[in-house]
Design an enzyme around this catalytic site. Structure first.
Site, mmCIF file in Angstrom:
data_model
loop_
_atom_site.group_PDB
_atom_site.id
_atom_site.type_symbol
_atom_site.label_atom_id
_atom_site.label_comp_id
_atom_site.label_asym_id
_atom_site.label_seq_id
_atom_site.Cartn_x
_atom_site.Cartn_y
_atom_site.Cartn_z
ATOM 1 N N LYS A 22 39.010 40.183 30.923
ATOM 2 C CA LYS A 22 40.042 39.442 31.665
ATOM 3 C C LYS A 22 39.894 39.671 33.173
ATOM 4 O O LYS A 22 39.887 38.716 33.946
ATOM 5 C CB LYS A 22 41.434 39.896 31.211
ATOM 6 C CG LYS A 22 42.558 39.489 32.135
ATOM 7 C CD LYS A 22 43.843 40.118 31.671
ATOM 8 C CE LYS A 22 44.888 40.415 32.699
ATOM 9 N NZ LYS A 22 44.584 40.866 34.003
ATOM 10 N N ASN A 23 39.764 40.940 33.589
ATOM 11 C CA ASN A 23 39.790 41.212 35.025
ATOM 12 C C ASN A 23 38.535 40.748 35.755
ATOM 13 O O ASN A 23 38.542 40.641 36.983
ATOM 14 C CB ASN A 23 40.047 42.701 35.285
ATOM 15 C CG ASN A 23 41.499 43.066 35.000
ATOM 16 O OD1 ASN A 23 42.330 42.186 34.766
ATOM 17 N ND2 ASN A 23 41.812 44.362 35.015
ATOM 18 N N CYS A 116 52.205 41.392 36.534
ATOM 19 C CA CYS A 116 53.076 42.417 35.944
ATOM 20 C C CYS A 116 53.830 43.193 37.020
ATOM 21 O O CYS A 116 53.270 43.509 38.074
ATOM 22 C CB CYS A 116 52.232 43.415 35.134
ATOM 23 S SG CYS A 116 51.513 42.715 33.654
ATOM 24 N N ARG A 121 52.786 46.387 44.559
ATOM 25 C CA ARG A 121 51.602 45.525 44.575
ATOM 26 C C ARG A 121 51.437 44.737 45.888
ATOM 27 O O ARG A 121 51.356 43.501 45.878
ATOM 28 C CB ARG A 121 51.586 44.582 43.365
ATOM 29 C CG ARG A 121 51.773 45.312 42.060
ATOM 30 C CD ARG A 121 51.378 44.499 40.854
ATOM 31 N NE ARG A 121 49.940 44.538 40.636
ATOM 32 C CZ ARG A 121 49.339 44.015 39.569
ATOM 33 N NH1 ARG A 121 50.046 43.416 38.642
ATOM 34 N NH2 ARG A 121 48.032 44.091 39.437
ATOM 35 N N ASP A 304 45.023 51.125 33.252
ATOM 36 C CA ASP A 304 45.340 50.093 32.258
ATOM 37 C C ASP A 304 45.272 50.624 30.817
ATOM 38 O O ASP A 304 45.703 49.939 29.888
ATOM 39 C CB ASP A 304 44.386 48.899 32.405
ATOM 40 C CG ASP A 304 44.673 48.105 33.666
ATOM 41 O OD1 ASP A 304 45.664 48.400 34.350
ATOM 42 O OD2 ASP A 304 43.890 47.187 33.982
ATOM 43 N N ARG A 396 48.748 37.166 27.732
ATOM 44 C CA ARG A 396 48.039 36.963 29.003
ATOM 45 C C ARG A 396 46.692 37.672 29.004
ATOM 46 O O ARG A 396 45.797 37.303 29.760
ATOM 47 C CB ARG A 396 48.863 37.516 30.166
ATOM 48 C CG ARG A 396 49.965 36.599 30.646
ATOM 49 C CD ARG A 396 50.573 37.123 31.945
ATOM 50 N NE ARG A 396 49.534 37.715 32.758
ATOM 51 C CZ ARG A 396 49.609 38.895 33.355
ATOM 52 N NH1 ARG A 396 50.683 39.629 33.266
ATOM 53 N NH2 ARG A 396 48.603 39.347 34.069
HETATM 54 C C1 UD1 Z 1 43.387 45.573 39.321
HETATM 55 C C2 UD1 Z 1 43.532 45.146 37.891
HETATM 56 C C3 UD1 Z 1 44.639 45.924 37.218
HETATM 57 C C4 UD1 Z 1 44.426 47.427 37.378
HETATM 58 C C5 UD1 Z 1 44.195 47.780 38.844
HETATM 59 C C6 UD1 Z 1 43.809 49.234 39.044
HETATM 60 C C7 UD1 Z 1 42.870 42.824 38.013
HETATM 61 C C8 UD1 Z 1 43.269 41.399 37.910
HETATM 62 N N1 UD1 Z 1 43.844 43.730 37.857
HETATM 63 O O1 UD1 Z 1 44.635 45.241 39.964
HETATM 64 O O2 UD1 Z 1 44.631 45.582 35.830
HETATM 65 O O3 UD1 Z 1 45.583 48.109 36.936
HETATM 66 O O4 UD1 Z 1 43.135 46.967 39.385
HETATM 67 O O5 UD1 Z 1 42.679 49.541 38.298
HETATM 68 O O6 UD1 Z 1 41.707 43.140 38.181
HETATM 69 N N2 UD1 Z 1 47.114 48.406 47.134
HETATM 70 C C9 UD1 Z 1 47.675 48.391 48.396
HETATM 71 N N3 UD1 Z 1 47.382 47.320 49.205
HETATM 72 C C10 UD1 Z 1 46.573 46.299 48.812
HETATM 73 C C11 UD1 Z 1 46.005 46.337 47.529
HETATM 74 C C12 UD1 Z 1 46.293 47.401 46.696
HETATM 75 O O7 UD1 Z 1 48.404 49.289 48.785
HETATM 76 O O8 UD1 Z 1 46.364 45.376 49.609
HETATM 77 C C13 UD1 Z 1 47.422 49.548 46.235
HETATM 78 C C14 UD1 Z 1 48.226 49.094 45.011
HETATM 79 O O9 UD1 Z 1 49.603 49.053 45.280
HETATM 80 C C15 UD1 Z 1 47.839 50.153 43.985
HETATM 81 C C16 UD1 Z 1 46.387 50.498 44.358
HETATM 82 O O10 UD1 Z 1 46.197 50.034 45.685
HETATM 83 O O11 UD1 Z 1 48.629 51.300 44.165
HETATM 84 C C17 UD1 Z 1 45.336 49.865 43.472
HETATM 85 O O12 UD1 Z 1 45.519 48.470 43.448
HETATM 86 P P1 UD1 Z 1 44.317 47.448 43.169
HETATM 87 O O13 UD1 Z 1 43.072 48.207 42.823
HETATM 88 O O14 UD1 Z 1 44.279 46.481 44.288
HETATM 89 O O15 UD1 Z 1 44.834 46.705 41.878
HETATM 90 P P2 UD1 Z 1 44.720 45.177 41.543
HETATM 91 O O16 UD1 Z 1 43.450 44.630 42.067
HETATM 92 O O17 UD1 Z 1 46.006 44.481 41.867
#
Ligand code: UD1
Length: 417
Positions: A22-23, A116, A121, A304, A396
């Site tokens: 999915k990701n 979610c 986020r 996850d 999803r």
């Molecule tokens: C992706 C995965 C999700 C998984 C996560 C961590 C997808 C679609 N989703 O989510 O399933 O749980 O990686 O392995 O691939 N952060 C910030 N600022 C930003 C971006 C992130 O502070 O601009 C923080 C987030 O709040 C979180 C951490 O960084 O605490 C990791 O987030 P991130 O790796 O970006 O997760 P996603 O890409 O949203």
């Protein structure tokens, strides 16, 4: 409203085949618009997140054809139209259209993404990356307008190794002028899968899978054919289910190296595992040794899989702990596990699990995608009937979950109520 009903306590025997990740899929579909030619992506999971992204493509006048397990995307007549909130809020990964549209047209207009509710986020790192490449970002209420006269390669250091920011910056930078270097990049296998896809289209990306990714901008990307990697989180979920109910349960079509952190924890607590080149076979045991897990960026223990793993910890002897370091709101499954008979307390970002405790069916809620997976795992182990609501979260991310589990002997069904 759909609910999932599970009559638990049954042994599960047979083979479950893992679908495409999915990701990775949710980034590959937006990435495909970076060419003006046809991109064929195969091993695409049939999940509602895929549908939601294909709907966005159609709204952008992209030709999308879906056959079994593949999506053929042709953006030759595409238009850069504002992405409406009703589309962007359906899933988190709609934000990959920001990077892809910026890379292609130097302009993206869309609303804050959904997904979610597992934490705040923010997307500040994505936006900082776009700005470093020369874009300006305007934020009007929930709407983002990101545009640039020209995108120029830059050195970008990510304060957090964010999966989303790493991919989004990659998407924006592939056609920028000159060289971009992303330092402290995330290293997840899905990022490598996306970089390989872009390179197959003619991009020049090196270092994906390490903490430094280098992107040499190119003018044109061409057609390509690409395969989505197996879903390591789906695989991990079913391996955990195998440790709870397998007799034996084979999880097929996976890449064991992508699951090293989970596998070493399973070995530590004494799970019966046979690990092949592309499969894992598990057999349930009556009890396991207790353990502590701490979530971390790849190759650490994946956040996850934290929620499904907690279910296994309820069957461990003594005190186990789960420390969540990535998301601040990822313990919403705990009250429902306790309702099923678990003994878990949460303080700050740590859950303490006392086990083993027998689980008994009851009414529970899938509060988010992986919490939903935890509910399914717990319900399969629990004696009696469990009814899970908010199952759209589960659908999803888990392709054909009812069919896959039914085929190995589970009593599981989806009902409209
Ligand atoms: C992706 C995965 C999700 C998984 C996560 C961590 C997808 C679609 N989703 O989510 O399933 O749980 O990686 O392995 O691939 N952060 C910030 N600022 C930003 C971006 C992130 O502070 O601009 C923080 C987030 O709040 C979180 C951490 O960084 O605490 C990791 O987030 P991130 O790796 O970006 O997760 P996603 O890409 O949203």
């Amino acid at each position: 409203m759909k609910v999932m009903e599970i009559i638990g306590g049954k042994d599960l025997t047979g083979t479950i085949r893992i679908s495409g990740a999915k990701n990775a899929t949710v980034a590959l579909i937006p990435a495909a618009i970076l060419t003006d030619e046809e991109a064929t992506i195969c091993n695409v999971p049939e999940i509602t997140d895929t549908d939601a992204l294909c709907d966005i493509l159609k709204a952008l006048k992209v030709d999308v054809k879906r056959a079994s397990e593949s999506v053929v995307i042709n953006p030759k007549d595409m238009e850069n139209i504002e992405i409406a909130e009703e589309y962007s809020k359906k899933l988190r990964a709609s934000y990959y259209f920001m990077g892809a549209l910026l890379g292609k047209y130097k302009k993206a207009v869309m609303y804050f993404p959904g997904g979610c509710s597992i934490g705040a986020r923010p997307i500040d790192l994505h936006l900082k990356g776009f700005e470093a490449l020369g874009a300006t970002v305007k934020n009007e209420k929930n709407k983002y307008i990101v545009e640039a006269k020209e995108l120029k390669g830059a050195n970008i250091y990510l304060d957090i190794a964010s999966v989303g920011a790493t991919i989004n910056i990659m998407l924006a930078a592939v056609k920028a002028k000159g060289k971009t270097v992303i330092d402290n990049a995330a290293k997840e296998p899905e990022i490598v899968n996306v970089a390989t896809f872009l390179n197959n289209m003619g991009a020049k990306i090196s270092g994906a899978g390490t903490s430094t990714i280098k992107i040499e901008g190119v003018d044109y990307l061409h057609q390509c054919f690409h395969e989505v990697i197996p879903d390591r989180i789906e695989a991990g979920t079913y391996i955990i289910i195998g440790a709870l109910c397998g007799s034996p349960l084979k999880i097929d079509n996976l890449i064991p190296e992508h699951l090293d952190a989970l596998i070493s924890k399973l070995e530590e607590i004494g799970v019966d595992l046979e690990i092949g080149t592309d499969y894992v076979i598990t057999n349930k045991k009556d009890t396991y040794k207790s353990t502590t897990i701490k979530t971390a960026v790849y190759p650490g223990f994946p956040t996850d899989l934290q929620q499904p793993f907690t279910v296994l910890q309820t069957q461990c002897n003594g005190k186990s702990k789960t420390v969540e370091t990535i998301w601040e709101n990822r313990f919403m499954h705990i009250p429902y596990l306790n309702k099923l008979g678990a003994d878990i307390t949460v303080k700050n970002q740590t859950a303490t699990i006392l086990g083993p405790t027998p689980l008994k069916g009851d009414d529970v809620v899938a509060t988010d995608l992986r919490a939903g997976a935890a509910m399914v795992a717990a319900a399969l182990k629990a004696e009696g009937k469990t009814t899970i609501t908010n199952v759209e979260h589960i659908l999803r991310g888990y392709e054909s979950i009812i069919e896959k589990l039914t085929s190995v002997g589970a009593k599981i069904s989806l009902k409209d109520v």
